[in-house]
Design a protein around this motif. Sequence first.
Motif, PDB file in Angstrom:
ATOM      1  N   ASP A 120       3.821   7.019   3.209  1.00 40.65           N
ATOM      2  CA  ASP A 120       3.879   5.744   3.915  1.00 40.65           C
ATOM      3  C   ASP A 120       3.876   4.593   2.916  1.00 40.65           C
ATOM      4  O   ASP A 120       3.291   4.704   1.848  1.00 40.65           O
ATOM      5  N   THR A 137       1.020   5.393   0.183  1.00 36.26           N
ATOM      6  CA  THR A 137       0.291   6.618   0.483  1.00 36.26           C
ATOM      7  C   THR A 137       1.198   7.780   0.113  1.00 36.26           C
ATOM      8  O   THR A 137       2.344   7.834   0.557  1.00 36.26           O
ATOM      9  N   TYR A 138       0.683   8.692  -0.712  1.00 36.51           N
ATOM     10  CA  TYR A 138       1.503   9.792  -1.217  1.00 36.51           C
ATOM     11  C   TYR A 138       0.637  10.999  -1.553  1.00 36.51           C
ATOM     12  O   TYR A 138      -0.590  10.900  -1.633  1.00 36.51           O
ATOM     13  N   TYR A 139       1.306  12.132  -1.729  1.00 36.70           N
ATOM     14  CA  TYR A 139       0.638  13.350  -2.163  1.00 36.70           C
ATOM     15  C   TYR A 139       0.729  13.485  -3.675  1.00 36.70           C
ATOM     16  O   TYR A 139       1.774  13.238  -4.268  1.00 36.70           O
ATOM     17  N   TYR A 168       0.870  -1.167   0.000  1.00 37.78           N
ATOM     18  CA  TYR A 168       0.000   0.000   0.000  1.00 37.78           C
ATOM     19  C   TYR A 168       0.908   1.218   0.000  1.00 37.78           C
ATOM     20  O   TYR A 168       1.768   1.339   0.860  1.00 37.78           O
ATOM     21  N   LEU A 181      -4.116  13.519  -0.827  1.00 42.42           N
ATOM     22  CA  LEU A 181      -3.526  12.324  -0.255  1.00 42.42           C
ATOM     23  C   LEU A 181      -4.141  11.105  -0.941  1.00 42.42           C
ATOM     24  O   LEU A 181      -5.357  10.938  -0.947  1.00 42.42           O
ATOM     25  N   THR A 199      -3.978   6.774  -1.733  1.00 44.62           N
ATOM     26  CA  THR A 199      -3.495   5.455  -1.342  1.00 44.62           C
ATOM     27  C   THR A 199      -3.767   4.491  -2.490  1.00 44.62           C
ATOM     28  O   THR A 199      -4.877   4.443  -3.006  1.00 44.62           O
ATOM     29  N   GLU A 200      -2.734   3.763  -2.895  1.00 35.45           N
ATOM     30  CA  GLU A 200      -2.850   2.793  -3.978  1.00 35.45           C
ATOM     31  C   GLU A 200      -2.160   1.497  -3.582  1.00 35.45           C
ATOM     32  O   GLU A 200      -1.279   1.490  -2.732  1.00 35.45           O
TER      33      GLU A 200
END
Length: 69
Positions: free
Chosen positions: A65, A21-23, A19, A28, A30-31
């Motif tokens: 993350d 999580t990024y900007y 997973y 924000l 999540t992929e």
Amino acid sequence: MEQINFTLIEALHTNKQVYLTYYKNGQLITETGLIQFVDSLGDLFIFIDEVFELKNKMRLSELIDVRFT
């Protein structure tokens, strides 16, 4: 940031799904995907998303993350 790098490298070598999580554009996101390439010095990594199976090139500095699925 060091823990994120370790997780990315482990995911790359074990081919485990993660997973991310990024900007992106102030949002924000999540992929889920697979890590294909990591360049810590160049602030770059490439992942293949689970939904469309597209290659995505991103900067490590945008990453918030990384967790294994």
